[in-house]
Scaffold this motif. Structure first.
Motif, PDB file in Angstrom:
ATOM      1  N   ILE A 195       0.840  -1.203   0.000  1.00 34.61           N
ATOM      2  CA  ILE A 195       0.000   0.000   0.000  1.00 34.61           C
ATOM      3  C   ILE A 195       0.870   1.246   0.000  1.00 34.61           C
ATOM      4  CG2 ILE A 195      -1.755   1.279   1.260  1.00 34.61           C
ATOM      5  CD1 ILE A 195      -2.619  -1.445   2.475  1.00 34.61           C
ATOM      6  N   GLU A 196       1.873   1.247   0.851  1.00 31.84           N
ATOM      7  CA  GLU A 196       2.778   2.402   0.948  1.00 31.84           C
ATOM      8  C   GLU A 196       3.424   2.709  -0.391  1.00 31.84           C
ATOM      9  OE1 GLU A 196       6.651   3.748   3.651  1.00 31.84           O
ATOM     10  OE2 GLU A 196       6.060   1.643   3.545  1.00 31.84           O
ATOM     11  N   ARG A 197       3.904   1.694  -1.080  1.00 30.68           N
ATOM     12  CA  ARG A 197       4.608   1.915  -2.341  1.00 30.68           C
ATOM     13  C   ARG A 197       3.651   2.264  -3.468  1.00 30.68           C
ATOM     14  NH1 ARG A 197       9.257  -2.878  -1.756  1.00 30.68           N
ATOM     15  NH2 ARG A 197      10.344  -1.858  -0.022  1.00 30.68           N
ATOM     16  N   ARG A 198       2.466   1.702  -3.451  1.00 36.30           N
ATOM     17  CA  ARG A 198       1.524   1.990  -4.530  1.00 36.30           C
ATOM     18  C   ARG A 198       0.887   3.369  -4.374  1.00 36.30           C
ATOM     19  NH1 ARG A 198      -0.972  -4.166  -4.867  1.00 36.30           N
ATOM     20  NH2 ARG A 198       0.787  -5.024  -6.042  1.00 36.30           N
ATOM     21  N   LEU A 199       0.592   3.779  -3.162  1.00 38.67           N
ATOM     22  CA  LEU A 199       0.043   5.122  -2.962  1.00 38.67           C
ATOM     23  C   LEU A 199       1.113   6.190  -3.115  1.00 38.67           C
ATOM     24  CD1 LEU A 199      -2.399   4.613   0.057  1.00 38.67           C
ATOM     25  CD2 LEU A 199      -2.986   4.928  -2.352  1.00 38.67           C
ATOM     26  N   ASP A 200       2.356   5.851  -2.760  1.00 35.55           N
ATOM     27  CA  ASP A 200       3.506   6.742  -2.981  1.00 35.55           C
ATOM     28  C   ASP A 200       3.248   8.159  -2.449  1.00 35.55           C
ATOM     29  OD1 ASP A 200       6.066   7.386  -3.844  1.00 35.55           O
ATOM     30  OD2 ASP A 200       5.405   7.953  -5.851  1.00 35.55           O
ATOM     31  N   GLY A 201       2.738   8.236  -1.217  1.00 40.04           N
ATOM     32  CA  GLY A 201       2.557   9.523  -0.574  1.00 40.04           C
ATOM     33  C   GLY A 201       1.303  10.279  -0.943  1.00 40.04           C
ATOM     34  N   SER A 202       0.448   9.703  -1.782  1.00 40.31           N
ATOM     35  CA  SER A 202      -0.743  10.433  -2.235  1.00 40.31           C
ATOM     36  C   SER A 202      -1.800  10.584  -1.141  1.00 40.31           C
ATOM     37  CB  SER A 202      -1.350   9.741  -3.462  1.00 40.31           C
ATOM     38  OG  SER A 202      -1.738   8.413  -3.156  1.00 40.31           O
ATOM     39  N   VAL A 203      -1.699   9.791  -0.073  1.00 44.88           N
ATOM     40  CA  VAL A 203      -2.537   9.972   1.114  1.00 44.88           C
ATOM     41  C   VAL A 203      -1.586  10.308   2.255  1.00 44.88           C
ATOM     42  CG1 VAL A 203      -4.263   8.950   2.652  1.00 44.88           C
ATOM     43  CG2 VAL A 203      -4.209   8.300   0.236  1.00 44.88           C
ATOM     44  N   ALA A 214       0.842   7.972   4.714  1.00 44.34           N
ATOM     45  CA  ALA A 214       2.292   8.035   4.543  1.00 44.34           C
ATOM     46  C   ALA A 214       2.991   8.333   5.857  1.00 44.34           C
ATOM     47  CB  ALA A 214       2.648   9.098   3.500  1.00 44.34           C
ATOM     48  N   GLU A 215       2.334   9.096   6.734  1.00 47.10           N
ATOM     49  CA  GLU A 215       2.912   9.385   8.046  1.00 47.10           C
ATOM     50  C   GLU A 215       2.775   8.187   8.977  1.00 47.10           C
ATOM     51  OE1 GLU A 215       2.779  13.000  11.362  1.00 47.10           O
ATOM     52  OE2 GLU A 215       1.536  13.107   9.543  1.00 47.10           O
ATOM     53  N   LEU A 216       1.720   7.416   8.801  1.00 43.58           N
ATOM     54  CA  LEU A 216       1.500   6.232   9.623  1.00 43.58           C
ATOM     55  C   LEU A 216       2.513   5.135   9.360  1.00 43.58           C
ATOM     56  CD1 LEU A 216      -0.195   4.086  11.288  1.00 43.58           C
ATOM     57  CD2 LEU A 216      -1.494   3.716   9.171  1.00 43.58           C
ATOM     58  N   PHE A 217       2.747   4.813   8.082  1.00 44.24           N
ATOM     59  CA  PHE A 217       3.487   3.606   7.737  1.00 44.24           C
ATOM     60  C   PHE A 217       4.837   3.469   8.439  1.00 44.24           C
ATOM     61  CE2 PHE A 217       0.823   3.657   3.688  1.00 44.24           C
ATOM     62  CZ  PHE A 217      -0.039   2.680   4.161  1.00 44.24           C
ATOM     63  N   PRO A 218       5.710   4.479   8.455  1.00 43.06           N
ATOM     64  CA  PRO A 218       7.007   4.288   9.112  1.00 43.06           C
ATOM     65  C   PRO A 218       6.900   4.016  10.610  1.00 43.06           C
ATOM     66  CG  PRO A 218       7.036   6.231   7.705  1.00 43.06           C
ATOM     67  CD  PRO A 218       5.615   5.818   7.828  1.00 43.06           C
ATOM     68  N   VAL A 256     -10.995  -1.500   2.284  1.00 44.62           N
ATOM     69  CA  VAL A 256     -11.151  -0.256   3.034  1.00 44.62           C
ATOM     70  C   VAL A 256     -11.391   0.851   2.013  1.00 44.62           C
ATOM     71  CG1 VAL A 256     -10.026   1.410   4.561  1.00 44.62           C
ATOM     72  CG2 VAL A 256      -9.639  -1.050   4.889  1.00 44.62           C
ATOM     73  N   ARG A 257     -12.408   1.657   2.236  1.00 45.75           N
ATOM     74  CA  ARG A 257     -12.748   2.720   1.291  1.00 45.75           C
ATOM     75  C   ARG A 257     -12.552   4.079   1.967  1.00 45.75           C
ATOM     76  NH1 ARG A 257     -18.170   1.880  -1.953  1.00 45.75           N
ATOM     77  NH2 ARG A 257     -16.782   0.464  -3.101  1.00 45.75           N
ATOM     78  N   ILE A 258     -11.733   4.936   1.351  1.00 48.15           N
ATOM     79  CA  ILE A 258     -11.425   6.264   1.876  1.00 48.15           C
ATOM     80  C   ILE A 258     -12.032   7.305   0.942  1.00 48.15           C
ATOM     81  CG2 ILE A 258      -9.573   7.895   2.423  1.00 48.15           C
ATOM     82  CD1 ILE A 258      -7.779   5.446   2.948  1.00 48.15           C
ATOM     83  N   PRO A 259     -12.931   8.154   1.445  1.00 48.80           N
ATOM     84  CA  PRO A 259     -13.572   9.139   0.565  1.00 48.80           C
ATOM     85  C   PRO A 259     -12.615  10.245   0.133  1.00 48.80           C
ATOM     86  CG  PRO A 259     -14.259   9.479   2.844  1.00 48.80           C
ATOM     87  CD  PRO A 259     -13.445   8.219   2.821  1.00 48.80           C
TER      88      PRO A 259
END
Length: 495
Positions: free
Chosen positions: A290-298, A302-306, A377-380
């Motif tokens: 998820i982290e690599r595919r979203l690549d910071g777009s959320v 991106a702040e959560l993953f690390p 999981v669906r994010i609006p």
């Protein structure tokens, strides 16, 4: 059906007669591959790490390091595994002829003393060595260890090596500096590197598995429809994806299940779609994917993953698993609550959508019915522009939070138009800070407003005293987190 087997270091190895709950760690050690060690049996020390060929993001295959102590051997039916013994070059007879570049750097830079943790470090380091998008920041990496402090920060080497790849590996001998030196000294794979070339080919397809031993079964259906039918027939079944939670139950609490159903490779649970009104994330995608595919777009994710456990855990753990356990201290629920996420729940009768804010009903309890699983999981969209995730824990990384707070705010012309705040670790379930949201919405984003809202936030939830923190400390950290967010946003505007 073909007998269950794993390709280990290039050789097909039958899983039988291992018990259905046997971990990859024990499976390997029983076959003489004792480089893989058990340190904690909980996925926290990394002594057990091995490489698994997984579907890649930038190439067909990624070599991902995983905790062998947590994953059932049957879960890797049909898959490819490389252990520390399989990294070195060998001749036609199988005799080692040369160390792998990662092994070489660890040896020459003194990265090993007692050696117990070394094979696990080697495998985690090799996973980062083969990361396709790892790019050197310096043309000369031969002396990278001596130049490492000239990199962009202390956690990324001039050779592009991200030290977070080793965040799940512990060593009690070397003091870590020699290991860091070795990590920052490795170059890039050569053209004749077999494992590098292997990335250009797709990994094995997930095998439909029916592995039964001594009355216990490990099952991997091929489709979602088959899975939900099976769960209706076997309501006692334990559903697993990355096994990062169930593996601890098996190892530490000696839990056994008559039937385990794996959903980690179901195609219907592994999609990621960005549409006009929402982002849909398959529940069985790993956090690393998820982290690599979203690549910071959320940005909030991106702040959560690390801060979510370690890279070793994120290479296996899933959002579906983190939400499915219902833990009040899971790191993803506060973030997803702030993002106003909903869950798509599927069973043999169909699918329904449930707002995450309505999902949790009690300690490790939810509205999910027997036989029902989380599909996505669906994010609006659109996303709120002001976001932050504050995790308060005893360690910076690879730790369980005492308090977790996620913010998502819309601030227009100095006024808070919308506020969503998710909390973890302060009640029997993850919760929305509804009173604090109301105290912010419609008010000017000023120090006076924030200080008043912070007093409200301190009283949200029902914090308790335990070995991680006192109730008073948790309340104080809730209020402080909002003050910190205000300071951060004010600083960003002024700069």
């Amino acid at each position: 059906m073909v007998a269950a087997r794993i390709t280990v270091n290039g050789k097909e190895t039958p899983i039988s007669p291992a018990a259905a709950h046997t971990t990859v760690l024990d499976f390997l050690r029983d076959r003489g591959l004792t480089g893989t060690k058990e340190g904690c049996a909980e996925g926290e020390c990394g002594a057990c790490s091995v490489l698994v060929a997984r579907p890649g993001v930038n190439k067909p295959t990624d070599w991902m390091a995983v905790n062998a102590c947590l994953v059932p051997a049957a879960a890797l039916d049909g898959q490819e595994v490389i252990t520390s013994e399989g990294l070195a070059s060998v001749d036609a007879s199988g005799a080692p002829t040369a160390l792998h570049p990662v092994q070489e750097e660890m040896a020459v830079r003194g990265g090993s003393q007692c050696g117990y943790c070394t094979p696990g470090f080697i495998c985690s380091m090799a996973s980062e060595y083969y990361r396709p998008d790892r790019c050197a920041h310096s043309a000369d990496t031969a002396d990278a260890a001596s130049e490492s402090d000239s990199g962009s920060d202390s956690e990324h080497g001039p050779n592009g090596f991200d030290l977070h790849a080793l965040s799940g590996n512990l060593c009690r001998c070397t003091g870590y500096r020699p290991i860091r030196d070795a990590a920052f000294a490795v170059g890039s794979p050569t053209e004749d590197d077999v494992l590098a070339r292997r990335r250009e080919q797709s990994p094995p397809e997930a095998a439909a598995t029916e592995y039964t031993q001594d009355g216990s079964a490990f099952l991997r259906p091929g489709t979602l429809a088959e899975t939900v039918r099976l769960l209706r027939e076997r309501p006692e079944a334990v559903v697993v994806a990355g096994s990062t939670d169930w593996g601890v139950e098996v190892n530490i609490r000696s839990r056994r299940a008559s039937c385990v159903v794996a959903v980690d490779r179901l195609p219907e649970l592994r999609e990621l779609r960005v549409e006009s009104g929402h982002i849909e994330i398959g529940a069985a995608q790993t956090l690393t994917e998820i982290e690599r595919r979203l690549d910071g777009s959320v940005p909030l994710l991106a702040e959560l993953f690390p801060q979510f456990a370690s890279r070793l855990i994120r290479n296996s753990a899933t959002l579906g698993g983190n939400l499915g356990t219902g833990s009040p201290i899971g790191d993803s629920p506060p973030v997803l609550l702030a993002l106003e996420a909903s869950l798509l729940l599927a069973d043999a009768d169909g699918e329904r959508e449930v707002p995450l804010a309505d999902y949790f009903t009690g300690y490790r309890q939810s509205v999910r019915r027997p036989g029902e699983l989380i599909r996505a999981v669906r994010i609006p969209l659109p996303l709120s522009p002001v976001t932050a995730f504050h995790k308060i824990a005893k360690r910076r990384f690879d730790d369980i939070s005492s308090v977790a707070v996620a913010f998502a705010l819309d601030i227009e012309d100095g006024t808070v138009r919308k506020a969503r705040i998710g909390l973890g670790g302060v009640a029997a379930t993850p919760v929305r800070a509804l009173s604090t949201e109301a105290a912010l919405e419609g008010k000017a984003w000023t120090a006076q407003t924030v200080e008043a809202a912070a007093r409200v936030l301190r009283a949200e939830g029902t914090p308790m005293d335990d070995h991680r923190a006192s109730a008073g400390y948790r309340s104080a950290m809730l209020g402080q987190s909002l003050l910190k967010l205000y300071a951060q946003t004010t600083e960003a505007v002024s700069s």
